[in-house]
Motif scaffolding. Structure first.
Motif: not given
Length: 700
Positions: A32, A35-36, A59-61, A319
Motif C-alpha cells: 500500500e 497516497n492510498g 485506488k483503495k477506494e 469519500s
C-alpha cells in the motif's frame, strides 16, 4: 520463523481501467502506497486456470475486500459485469458462499431455470505456482420436476459458476429422497471435501427449518414482494402485480411477476384474459393465501428493528472525491434489483425520486455539480456523499437521506412530504449555489428567472391526448414567454395540481424537445416556405389545416396569404424580433433537448424513470418504497430499480402512433408514465461543453 502474512484479496468496483485493472477485476494486495493506492497482482480467470498477471496499481477506494474463498468463486465467473451483479446481491452471495453438500439450488441451464443438488465444490485449474489462485465452481446434479435426476447416464455432473446460481434452498428445508450417483470426472478439477462453513459475506440468508416459527403475517397488496413454494419444493420469488377474483375459482387470487422464467407460467394472461403484462413465462396466478412475504427481507428470529440497523448491502467507505455518472453498462449491472437506488423513509419519496432522476446519469447536471465553490456548505458535502454512494455502490440507505433532509434548513423538509419543484429550488439555490437554469422573457420586456417551467394553458386549447412539445409550445405562446438562452437543463411540470387533479388523462412524452421557435431573438424558418420568418400567430396553433399543435411563424408573403383565408382574417399575428445581422439566406440550426428522466406521482407517491445511455431501450424505473419489511414503527422500506425496455419500445413509435395509443393496452409501467407524469427532465442535445458566456453566468 517468519510471521504469517494475511492475504488481502479484492474486486475493483469502480473507476476507469488503470495499469491492468478494470471494474470487476480481482486482485491480491502486494503493498500500500502513502497516497492510498494499492500495489497489487490481478488474476486472470479462464476455463483452465486462475493464473496471476503482471502487477498494477489501483485506488483503495475503488476496491471492495474479499476473502480468498469469495475471490475464488468470483474468479470462475468469466463476465466481470456478472461478478459485480452477484456482489450487489449480498443475500444470495452469502448463501452461495455457505452452500453445503445436498443443498437444493436453482441454476441457469440450457433448459431454463432448473432445480439441482450440489454435489461437490470443485477446484479448477492446475497449481502451477503458489502465487496462483484456484477458481471454484460447483458440481450440480440437475433434477427434473419430480425430483429425479435428469440424466441416468454415469457422466460427471455439469459445472456451474456462482453467477449461474439464482436461488439457494438449504438441504434441511426440503426432503428430496434421492441418492447420489458417482461418475467419472475427466476435467482438470479436484474436489473439495466439504462445502460447508467456507467463507461468509454480508448477512446470513434466512433459512427456515420445518417446525420453526412462521414469518409474521404482513398485509399483502399490489407491489408486495412475496415468495411461493412450488410443488417441487423450490421457493420462487416475485412481485404481486394483480389481486382479484378469477372466473371459476373461489377466494382471492394473486398474479405474481416472478424474478425469473418458470416453465408453464404466462406473460400475464390467465384463461385467455390479460390481467397484467410481463415477459413470457414469468406470470404466476395462485391463491393469495399461498403467498408469503419475501423472507429474504425479513427474519423470524430477529426483530424488524434490528434489521433496520443491518441494511443488507456491503459496507461503504465514504469519500468526497467526485464519482462520474454511471454509463449504460454500469447502471444496469450496479443498480437493477431490490435494495437498490435510494432507500425511502418517512414521506421522502419526493426527494428520493428527484435525486435519482437528476444525478444518476445526467452529464449536464454533473458538470453543474462540479462547479467549484469558495466554501462548500455541509449540505453540499452530504449531497456529494449521497451521489457518490449511489454511483459507486448502487444503494443509499435511508439514514443518509434523512440527514440531508435535516440539513436543508427548513423544518418541513424533514417532517412533511414536499413537491419536487420546491425541493429542486432549494437544492439548486441553497445547496449547489447555482443561478436559475431558465431565463424567460415575458412580452419581450420583463425577465423571469426560475429553475423549473410550469405549464399553464386552457384545456380547450389542446387536443385530448397532447404531447409535451405541444403543451410547451402552447403554454409559451399563450403567456407570451420566450427563452432568453438555450437552457442546459429544462424541467417541465405538467398541468396538474397535487396528486388528484389532472388536466389530461394522459400525456405523450416527447423524447426530443425542439425549442428553436421558443427562443427570443433567434432566427426562425417560415412554417410554409422555409424562408426567414417575420411573424408568429398564436391563433393558428390549433388550426387543423396547418398541422395542429405546431408553432406557426411566417415570412411576410406567407403571413399575408395565410391570413387572407376567411377563417383566419380575425387573427392577430405578432411581429418577431429579428436581429439586423441575420441574412434571409443564412442557415438556421435547430436547438433540441433530450429527455433523460420523468418524475411520476400516483396517490401522493413519487417514482421516476431514468434513461441511462444512448440505446432507446436503456430506461430504468425506480421506486424508493417498492415494498416494506415490518410495520410503520420498526420496519424499513425496500427500494427497487428495474429495467424498463418496454418504455423505449413504446417511445420509438411515431407521434401519430403514440397519440392513438390506448393506455389500457400498454405495459403497466408505460401506462403509469402516460397517466401519472408530473415533471419531465430534458438536457441539451447533443451534450456539449457549455458556452463560455453561460459558464460565466452560472459561476456569477
Amino acid at each position: 520463523m517468519e510471521p504469517v502474512v494475511k492475504e488481502k484479496f479484492f474486486i475493483v468496483i469502480r473507476g476507469k481501467s488503470r495499469k491492468g485493472f478494470c471494474r470487476g477485476g480481482i486482485g491480491r494486495v502486494e503493498g500500500e502506497l502513502q497516497n492510498g493506492e494499492l500495489m497489487a497482482v490481478q488474476f486472470c480467470g479462464s476455463s483452465n486456470s486462475g493464473n496471476s498477471k503482471s502487477g498494477g496499481i489501483v485506488k483503495k477506494e475503488d476496491t471492495y475486500p474479499l476473502t480468498r474463498h469469495q475471490a475464488q468463486l468470483l474468479l470462475f465467473v468469466s463476465s466481470t459485469s456478472k461478478r459485480l451483479e452477484l456482489l450487489c446481491n449480498p443475500q444470495l452471495f452469502s448463501a452461495i458462499c455457505e452452500l453445503s453438500h445436498e443443498d437444493l439450488v436453482v441454476v441457469r441451464h440450457k433448459k431454463g431455470h432448473v432445480p439441482g443438488l450440489v454435489k461437490n465444490l470443485m477446484q479448477i485449474g492446475r497449481n502451477d505456482s503458489q502465487e496462483d489462485l484456484y477458481m471454484l465452481g460447483f458440481e450440480v446434479e440437475i433434477l427434473d420436476t419430480d425430483h429425479n435426476f435428469a440424466s441416468k447416464k454415469p457422466v460427471p455432473p455439469p459445472l456451474f459458476s456462482a453467477a449461474d446460481i439464482v436461488q439457494v434452498v438449504p438441504s434441511h428445508s426440503v426432503s428430496l429422497g434421492v441418492q447420489w450417483k458417482e461418475g467419472q470426472n475427466h476435467r482438470p478439477v479436484s474436489r473439495v471435501n466439504s462445502t460447508s462453513s467456507i467463507g461468509s459475506f454480508g448477512q446470513q440468508v434466512n433459512r427456515r427449518q420445518p417446525g420453526s416459527e412462521s414469518i409474521p403475517q404482513v398485509p399483502l397488496e399490489l407491489g408486495s414482494l412475496v415468495e411461493v413454494q412450488s410443488n417441487s419444493g423450490v421457493t420462487v420469488y416475485g412481485v404481486i402485480r394483480w389481486i382479484g377474483a378469477l372466473e371459476g375459482k373461489t377466494g382471492e387470487w394473486a398474479g405474481i411477476e416472478l424474478d425469473y422464467d418458470v416453465k408453464g407460467c404466462s406473460d400475464g394472461t390467465y384463461g385467455g384474459k390479460r390481467f397484467f403484462t410481463c415477459t413470457g413465462n414469468k406470470a404466476l396466478f395462485i391463491p393469495k393465501t399461498k403467498c408469503h412475504p419475501d423472507s429474504r427481507f425479513g427474519s423470524c428470529g430477529e426483530s424488524v428493528g434490528s434489521r433496520t440497523e443491518k441494511t443488507p448491502v456491503p459496507p461503504f467507505e465514504e469519500s468526497e472525491d467526485h464519482v462520474p455518472p454511471l454509463t449504460e453498462s454500469e447502471a444496469f449491472s450496479l443498480l437493477v434489483g431490490k435494495m437498490k437506488g435510494i432507500q425511502g423513509h418517512f414521506n421522502s419519496c419526493y426527494l428520493d425520486a428527484t435525486l435519482f432522476s437528476l444525478f444518476c446519469s445526467s452529464l449536464v447536471l454533473d458538470r453543474l455539480f462540479q462547479k467549484p465553490l469558495d466554501i462548500e456548505p455541509p449540505t453540499t458535502c452530504t449531497l456529494r456523499k449521497i451521489i457518490n454512494r449511489l454511483r459507486r455502490q448502487g444503494f443509499v440507505p435511508a439514514e443518509s437521506v434523512m440527514s440531508f433532509r435535516k440539513q436543508l434548513g427548513c423544518d418541513t423538509f424533514s417532517t412533511e412530504e414536499k413537491d419536487p419543484e420546491e425541493f429542486i429550488t432549494v437544492l439548486f439555490q441553497k445547496v449547489l449555489c447555482i443561478e436559475p437554469l431558465l431565463k424567460l422573457r415575458s412580452r419581450g420586456e420583463t425577465f423571469q428567472d426560475t429553475y423549473t417551467f410550469q405549464i399553464f394553458l386552457e384545456k380547450e386549447q389542446m387536443c385530448p391526448v397532447p404531447t409535451v412539445q405541444q403543451l410547451l409550445d402552447t403554454s409559451c405562446l399563450s403567456s407570451n414567454l420566450k427563452f432568453e438562452v438555450v437552457p442546459s437543463c429544462l424541467m417541465v411540470q405538467m398541468p396538474r395540481f397535487g396528486s388528484k387533479y389532472k388536466m389530461f388523462s394522459y400525456i405523450i412524452p416527447s423524447v426530443e424537445l425542439d425549442i428553436t421557435d421558443l427562443l427570443y431573438n433567434c432566427p426562425r424558418e417560415c412554417f410554409l416556405c422555409g424562408c426567414l420568418a417575420e411573424f408568429e400567430c398564436l391563433q393558428c396553433l390549433p388550426d387543423r389545416k396547418l398541422h395542429p399543435g405546431r408553432i406557426k411563424q411566417f415570412c411576410a408573403t406567407c403571413n399575408t396569404q395565410v391570413h387572407n383565408h376567411p377563417t383566419r382574417q380575425g387573427h392577430s399575428p405578432t411581429p418577431l424580433v429579428v436581429s439586423t445581422s441575420t441574412t434571409p439566406d443564412a442557415p438556421m440550426p435547430r436547438h433540441t433537448m433530450q429527455l433523460f428522466a420523468v418524475l411520476c406521482i400516483q396517490t401522493s407517491h413519487y417514482v421516476s424513470f431514468v434513461k441511462c445511455g444512448s440505446d432507446p431501450k436503456s430506461w430504468l424505473f425506480f421506486d424508493s418504497m417498492a415494498d416494506r419489511c415490518g410495520n410503520d414503527q420498526s420496519g424499513y422500506n425496500i427500494p427497487e430499480v428495474c429495467a424498463c425496455p418496454e418504455l423505449g419500445d413504446f417511445l420509438s413509435q411515431s407521434e401519430e402512433e403514440l397519440t392513438c395509443t390506448n393506455p389500457s393496452q400498454v405495459p403497466e409501467l408505460v401506462r403509469r408514465l402516460l397517466c401519472d407524469s408530473y415533471m419531465l427532465l430534458y438536457q441539451k442535445n447533443p451534450v456539449e461543453p457549455l458556452p463560455v458566456s453561460e459558464q460565466q453566468q452560472q459561476q456569477h
